[in-house]
Every structure is written in structure tokens, then in C-alpha cells.
Design a protein around this motif. Structure first.
Motif, PDB file in Angstrom:
ATOM      1  N   ILE A  19     -11.850  -2.611  26.053  1.00  0.00           N
ATOM      2  CA  ILE A  19     -11.501  -1.198  26.265  1.00  0.00           C
ATOM      3  C   ILE A  19     -10.198  -0.836  25.583  1.00  0.00           C
ATOM      4  O   ILE A  19      -9.967   0.326  25.224  1.00  0.00           O
ATOM      5  N   SER A  20      -9.317  -1.825  25.371  1.00  0.00           N
ATOM      6  CA  SER A  20      -8.031  -1.540  24.742  1.00  0.00           C
ATOM      7  C   SER A  20      -8.188  -0.991  23.331  1.00  0.00           C
ATOM      8  O   SER A  20      -7.313  -0.272  22.844  1.00  0.00           O
ATOM      9  N   LEU A  21      -9.300  -1.316  22.679  1.00  0.00           N
ATOM     10  CA  LEU A  21      -9.544  -0.805  21.333  1.00  0.00           C
ATOM     11  C   LEU A  21      -9.801   0.695  21.352  1.00  0.00           C
ATOM     12  O   LEU A  21      -9.394   1.420  20.450  1.00  0.00           O
ATOM     13  N   PHE A  22     -10.472   1.152  22.397  1.00  0.00           N
ATOM     14  CA  PHE A  22     -10.917   2.542  22.438  1.00  0.00           C
ATOM     15  C   PHE A  22     -10.034   3.450  23.290  1.00  0.00           C
ATOM     16  O   PHE A  22     -10.170   4.669  23.238  1.00  0.00           O
ATOM     17  N   CYS A  23      -9.151   2.876  24.085  1.00  0.00           N
ATOM     18  CA  CYS A  23      -8.274   3.660  24.953  1.00  0.00           C
ATOM     19  C   CYS A  23      -6.996   4.020  24.205  1.00  0.00           C
ATOM     20  O   CYS A  23      -6.233   3.141  23.817  1.00  0.00           O
ATOM     21  N   MET A  24      -6.781   5.305  24.009  1.00  0.00           N
ATOM     22  CA  MET A  24      -5.577   5.753  23.312  1.00  0.00           C
ATOM     23  C   MET A  24      -4.416   5.922  24.300  1.00  0.00           C
ATOM     24  O   MET A  24      -4.638   6.155  25.491  1.00  0.00           O
ATOM     25  N   PRO A  25      -3.176   5.828  23.824  1.00  0.00           N
ATOM     26  CA  PRO A  25      -2.022   5.988  24.704  1.00  0.00           C
ATOM     27  C   PRO A  25      -2.110   7.282  25.518  1.00  0.00           C
ATOM     28  O   PRO A  25      -2.417   8.349  24.977  1.00  0.00           O
ATOM     29  N   GLY A  26      -1.857   7.168  26.821  1.00  0.00           N
ATOM     30  CA  GLY A  26      -1.899   8.337  27.694  1.00  0.00           C
ATOM     31  C   GLY A  26      -3.230   8.556  28.385  1.00  0.00           C
ATOM     32  O   GLY A  26      -3.323   9.347  29.331  1.00  0.00           O
ATOM     33  N   GLU A  27      -4.283   7.856  27.942  1.00  0.00           N
ATOM     34  CA  GLU A  27      -5.598   8.017  28.569  1.00  0.00           C
ATOM     35  C   GLU A  27      -5.700   7.151  29.819  1.00  0.00           C
ATOM     36  O   GLU A  27      -5.049   6.109  29.934  1.00  0.00           O
ATOM     37  N   THR A  28      -6.559   7.586  30.744  1.00  0.00           N
ATOM     38  CA  THR A  28      -6.745   6.867  32.000  1.00  0.00           C
ATOM     39  C   THR A  28      -7.818   5.788  31.852  1.00  0.00           C
ATOM     40  O   THR A  28      -8.885   6.034  31.274  1.00  0.00           O
TER      41      THR A  28
ATOM     42  N   ALA B 109       0.835  -1.205   0.000  1.00  0.00           N
ATOM     43  CA  ALA B 109       0.000   0.000   0.000  1.00  0.00           C
ATOM     44  C   ALA B 109       0.870   1.255   0.000  1.00  0.00           C
ATOM     45  O   ALA B 109       0.591   2.224  -0.715  1.00  0.00           O
ATOM     46  N   ARG B 110       1.917   1.238   0.787  1.00  0.00           N
ATOM     47  CA  ARG B 110       2.840   2.379   0.818  1.00  0.00           C
ATOM     48  C   ARG B 110       3.541   2.552  -0.526  1.00  0.00           C
ATOM     49  O   ARG B 110       3.787   3.665  -0.986  1.00  0.00           O
ATOM     50  N   GLN B 111       3.873   1.421  -1.130  1.00  0.00           N
ATOM     51  CA  GLN B 111       4.539   1.453  -2.429  1.00  0.00           C
ATOM     52  C   GLN B 111       3.676   2.161  -3.465  1.00  0.00           C
ATOM     53  O   GLN B 111       4.181   2.862  -4.346  1.00  0.00           O
ATOM     54  N   PHE B 112       2.357   1.996  -3.355  1.00  0.00           N
ATOM     55  CA  PHE B 112       1.427   2.660  -4.267  1.00  0.00           C
ATOM     56  C   PHE B 112       1.041   4.060  -3.779  1.00  0.00           C
ATOM     57  O   PHE B 112       0.164   4.704  -4.347  1.00  0.00           O
ATOM     58  N   GLY B 113       1.701   4.521  -2.713  1.00  0.00           N
ATOM     59  CA  GLY B 113       1.501   5.874  -2.244  1.00  0.00           C
ATOM     60  C   GLY B 113       0.263   6.103  -1.411  1.00  0.00           C
ATOM     61  O   GLY B 113      -0.185   7.247  -1.248  1.00  0.00           O
ATOM     62  N   LEU B 114      -0.314   5.039  -0.841  1.00  0.00           N
ATOM     63  CA  LEU B 114      -1.529   5.186  -0.055  1.00  0.00           C
ATOM     64  C   LEU B 114      -1.214   5.654   1.363  1.00  0.00           C
ATOM     65  O   LEU B 114      -0.229   5.230   1.960  1.00  0.00           O
ATOM     66  N   SER B 115      -2.072   6.504   1.887  1.00  0.00           N
ATOM     67  CA  SER B 115      -1.884   6.987   3.252  1.00  0.00           C
ATOM     68  C   SER B 115      -2.470   5.989   4.237  1.00  0.00           C
ATOM     69  O   SER B 115      -3.303   5.152   3.884  1.00  0.00           O
ATOM     70  N   GLU B 116      -2.035   6.099   5.484  1.00  0.00           N
ATOM     71  CA  GLU B 116      -2.507   5.169   6.503  1.00  0.00           C
ATOM     72  C   GLU B 116      -2.641   5.879   7.841  1.00  0.00           C
ATOM     73  O   GLU B 116      -2.068   6.952   8.053  1.00  0.00           O
ATOM     74  N   THR B 117      -3.414   5.287   8.726  1.00  0.00           N
ATOM     75  CA  THR B 117      -3.494   5.781  10.094  1.00  0.00           C
ATOM     76  C   THR B 117      -2.562   4.925  10.946  1.00  0.00           C
ATOM     77  O   THR B 117      -2.228   3.801  10.577  1.00  0.00           O
ATOM     78  N   GLU B 118      -2.159   5.452  12.081  1.00  0.00           N
ATOM     79  CA  GLU B 118      -1.170   4.754  12.894  1.00  0.00           C
ATOM     80  C   GLU B 118      -1.686   3.400  13.374  1.00  0.00           C
ATOM     81  O   GLU B 118      -2.789   3.299  13.902  1.00  0.00           O
ATOM     82  N   GLU B 119      -0.873   2.359  13.174  1.00  0.00           N
ATOM     83  CA  GLU B 119      -1.250   1.021  13.606  1.00  0.00           C
ATOM     84  C   GLU B 119      -0.837   0.803  15.059  1.00  0.00           C
ATOM     85  O   GLU B 119       0.199   1.292  15.498  1.00  0.00           O
ATOM     86  N   ARG B 120      -1.653   0.051  15.803  1.00  0.00           N
ATOM     87  CA  ARG B 120      -1.340  -0.276  17.193  1.00  0.00           C
ATOM     88  C   ARG B 120      -2.036  -1.578  17.566  1.00  0.00           C
ATOM     89  O   ARG B 120      -3.037  -1.956  16.955  1.00  0.00           O
ATOM     90  N   PRO B 121      -1.524  -2.279  18.578  1.00  0.00           N
ATOM     91  CA  PRO B 121      -2.191  -3.495  19.040  1.00  0.00           C
ATOM     92  C   PRO B 121      -3.563  -3.155  19.620  1.00  0.00           C
ATOM     93  O   PRO B 121      -3.734  -2.136  20.296  1.00  0.00           O
ATOM     94  N   ALA B 122      -4.554  -4.003  19.361  1.00  0.00           N
ATOM     95  CA  ALA B 122      -5.899  -3.798  19.904  1.00  0.00           C
ATOM     96  C   ALA B 122      -6.503  -5.140  20.295  1.00  0.00           C
ATOM     97  O   ALA B 122      -6.052  -6.185  19.840  1.00  0.00           O
ATOM     98  N   LEU B 123      -7.543  -5.076  21.122  1.00  0.00           N
ATOM     99  CA  LEU B 123      -8.098  -6.279  21.746  1.00  0.00           C
ATOM    100  C   LEU B 123      -6.940  -7.038  22.400  1.00  0.00           C
ATOM    101  O   LEU B 123      -6.657  -8.190  22.086  1.00  0.00           O
TER     102      LEU B 123
END
Length: 396
Positions: free
Chosen positions: A245-254, A180-194
Motif C-alpha cells: 500500500i505504501s506504493l499507492f498511498c500519497m502523503p496526507g492520505e488515510t 539526467a538533470r544535467q541534460f535538462g530532463l524533467s522528473e517526477t517527485e521521488e519518494r520511498p516506496a515498498l
């Protein structure tokens, strides 16, 4: 797979990834196609899902069950392929399934789902290339050329169904993101979830003694709240409520946990104030194991009769509103899915064709659409794969 045959063949469609979304896409339209799967067996992640029972969908599927920077993107695909559409296919094949708590739909045996997906794909003129790793993709004279460990594969259309970054032991390697990057597509930051959450270093050692213990609780972060078992691990907390909750909790949130949901701990203490009980003793009578209560309370533990009002309030807060900012997660090796991915603005929500690269389709976990726990992510695999298949069906 014969290299000479490959050299002289132009497939209608090549699908990179023989997992849930790739196989379901391949089995949903009849054209000469090939599925490239690096593992020796297809759909390994499906085969181990749900503890080997495969939580394949949920009766309550809706766009509200998914996290994406574009909350509307998944609506078309979900409307076009519903949970009952998948169960109807299983019924036709006489594959047993059952509905469990909270609308979760399970197979009796995940291997039956894998066999169904592979057989269905083969019936629709699909060649399964197992143990064949895709190495690179380029476009030559309007034809996609996928370099593989078995030689180049040529196709008019290409479906990226390579999954996210979670479960690297089952073959996740980020190849889809690379292309996807090779074709120049943008992405949102990936992170572990669930995924399980790790506790801050200053309290981690105290709680490690609880590893293996589980207790019903309510977990929340921001406006999202889930009830279910919370499991203590050596470095943090896990269990269904935490994974959700790990899906919806962003880094730094309580993150907050109520270890006695439905019980006002301050009221429990007040009712037992004149007894000879300790804080943990009073809580044990309400169902919170003394070992867990003592660990939660730490230095707050004392006799109720000798406790000040401030001490009572602090102890009640420690149980009903235990708060922590996660130090991190258990990581991609233990995460059930990857949140984030290819920006959905790059993709047509009805066809799943990439807007700036005609003929390229992206489905499944590779996209920035992540479902909560309970069968929602596999249903996204079916619905996104089906949408792409219906679009490809019109192109031959």
C-alpha cells in the motif's frame, strides 16, 4: 582497467550501473561495451533480494502492476519481454527456479542470478569495470565522455541504469538523476516506496509495545487494497500488505487496516454480548491475539455485558477499520524501491532512447515506473533493459 587502453578506446556503448537493468541490457546485444559499477561486486541489490532467493519476476505481470504518471508507458516493453522469456533463459543455463504464491517466481539462490547476468554480459563482448565510479558525463563531438575514478570512458551510446535512491548502503547515490538533470530532463517527485509506514506521534508510543508482532490483515488506501501479514515495528507498521500500500498511498492520505479480515467484529460482539467476556477476549477467540486487540482498543476495552451500543460500534470500528494518516515512512534506507523518477515523456517507450538527447538511453528504476511487491520491479529491469538493447543492436 588500464587507463591508457581507455584513453584510446571508443566503446559502442557505455552502461552506467552494473545492477539488474544495466547487466541485462549489456547481455542482450553483441557490441563492444563497458559496464561501469561503483561497487566491487555487481548487482548487489539482486543478490540480497527475496531474502537471498531473488524474486525475479511474476507470472501475472501486466501494466496494471506498475505506478507511473503515464500508465501506458510500460506496455510495449512488458509485451516484448515476458516472464516466460526470462525463465527460458534460466532453463537454458540450468538454473533452478520455482513458482510460489500469487505467481511469484523465485530462484533457489540469488547468487545464481548474479552469476548468470555477469556471464551473459561478458559473452556479449562486455567489459565489466567493477569498483569504478562514474563522476560526470559530457558530450564532445557526438561522443559521450564519462569521467570516472579510473579515467575518461568514451562511447557512441550511453545507457543510464544507475537505479533510484533506495538502499544507499548498497551504493545508491542519485548519480543517474544528477546526469539526467544535467541534460535538462524533467522528473517526477521521488519518494520511498515498498516501505514501512510510521504511525502518528499521538498513538506511536502505545503501539511500540507490539513491535515484532505480526497478524494477517487487509490494508487499503483509496481504491487499492491488499491482504497479507502486517508487522508492528517500534514506530509504525510494516509487512507485505503495508509495503504494497505504501506504493499507492500519497502523503496526507488515510490508510485503513482491517485486523480481522472476513470477520464482522460488530457481529462477533453481538453474539457474545451475554457472556462474561471482554472485548479483547471475544476477539481472541476469533484469532486476534489479546495483546494486539487490547492495544487497538485502548480505552475502549471493557466487558461486553456492560458496553453501550456506541461503545460496541466504536470498538468494532477500531478493529475492522483502524484508520491513520502516516506520519511518514521508514525512509530510503529501508525502502525496497524509489517511486517517481525521470518523466517517461522524455523517453521513447519502444527504444528507451531519450527524445531530446539522441544516443542516451534510460532503463530500470531510474524511470518513473514502479512495480508493486512480488517480482515486478526486477521484471521491469529485465524488460526495460531488453528494449534498450534491441534498439542499440540496430545501431552498429
Amino acid at each position: 582497467m588500464d587507463a591508457n587502453e581507455l584513453k584510446n578506446t571508443v566503446f559502442h556503448t557505455a552502461v552506467i550501473g552494473g545492477g539488474a537493468s544495466g547487466l541485462f541490457c549489456a547481455g542482450s546485444f553483441n557490441a563492444r561495451k563497458i559496464v561501469l559499477e561503483a561497487n566491487a561486486k555487481p548487482a548487489l541489490k539482486v543478490s540480497v533480494s527475496g531474502g537471498g532467493k531473488c524474486n525475479f519476476s511474476n507470472t501475472h505481470v501486466s501494466a496494471a502492476d506498475y505506478l507511473s504518471q503515464n500508465k501506458h508507458f510500460c506496455k510495449n516493453a512488458l509485451a516484448a519481454f515476458k516472464p516466460q522469456d526470462f525463465t527460458r533463459l534460466l532453463d537454458q543455463e540450468r538454473i533452478p527456479w520455482e513458482e510460489r504464491q500469487n505467481g511469484q517466481l523465485f530462484a533457489k539462490d540469488a547468487r545464481e542470478i548474479v552469476r548468470f547476468l555477469t556471464a551473459r554480459a561478458k559473452r556479449q563482448n562486455t567489459q565489466l569495470a567493477l569498483g569504478v565510479r562514474a563522476l560526470n558525463v559530457k558530450r564532445e563531438n557526438g561522443i559521450f565522455v564519462t569521467d570516472t575514478s579510473a579515467g575518461p570512458v568514451r562511447s557512441q551510446y550511453l545507457v543510464l541504469a544507475a537505479g533510484g535512491l533506495s538502499y544507499p548502503a548498497l551504493g545508491a547515490n542519485g548519480f543517474g538523476l544528477k546526469i539526467a538533470r544535467q541534460f535538462g530532463l524533467s522528473e517526477t517527485e521521488e519518494r520511498p516506496a515498498l516501505v514501512g509506514l510510521t504511525l502518528p506521534k499521538e498513538i506511536r508510543a502505545r503501539f511500540s509495545a507490539l513491535a515484532g508482532n505480526s497478524v494477517p490483515a487487509r490494508v487499503w488506501c483509496g481504491k487499492k487494497s491488499f491482504e497479507g501479514p502486517v508487522l508492528f515495528t517500534y514506530d509504525g507498521v510494516s509487512g507485505p500488505a503495508v509495503l504494497q500500500i505504501s506504493l499507492f498511498c500519497m502523503p496526507g492520505e488515510t490508510v485503513y487496516i482491517d485486523f480481522l479480515p472476513g470477520q464482522n467484529v460488530a457481529g462477533v460482539f453481538a453474539a457474545a454480548k451475554n457472556s462474561h467476556k471482554t472485548f479483547s477476549g471475544a476477539l481472541a477467540e476469533k484469532g486476534l491475539p489479546a495483546k494486539i486487540a487490547k492495544t487497538l482498543l485502548g480505552e475502549l476495552e471493557r466487558d461486553l455485558a456492560n458496553a453501550s451500543r456506541a461503545q460496541l460500534e466504536a470498538a468494532a470500528l477500531a478493529v475492522n477499520r483502524f484508520a491513520f494518516v502516516p506520519a511518514g515512512t521508514a525512509g530510503l534506507t529501508k525502502a525496497e524501491v524509489t517511486a517517481g523518477g525521470i518523466d517517461t515523456r522524455e523517453v521513447n517507450p519502444s527504444t528507451f532512447e531519450v527524445r531530446r538527447v539522441p544516443g542516451l538511453y534510460i532503463v530500470g528504476e531510474l524511470l518513473d515506473v514502479t512495480g508493486r511487491l512480488g517480482g515486478f520491479n526486477l521484471h521491469w529491469a529485465w524488460s526495460s533493459g531488453f528494449a534498450a538493447a534491441k534498439a542499440l543492436e540496430k545501431r552498429f
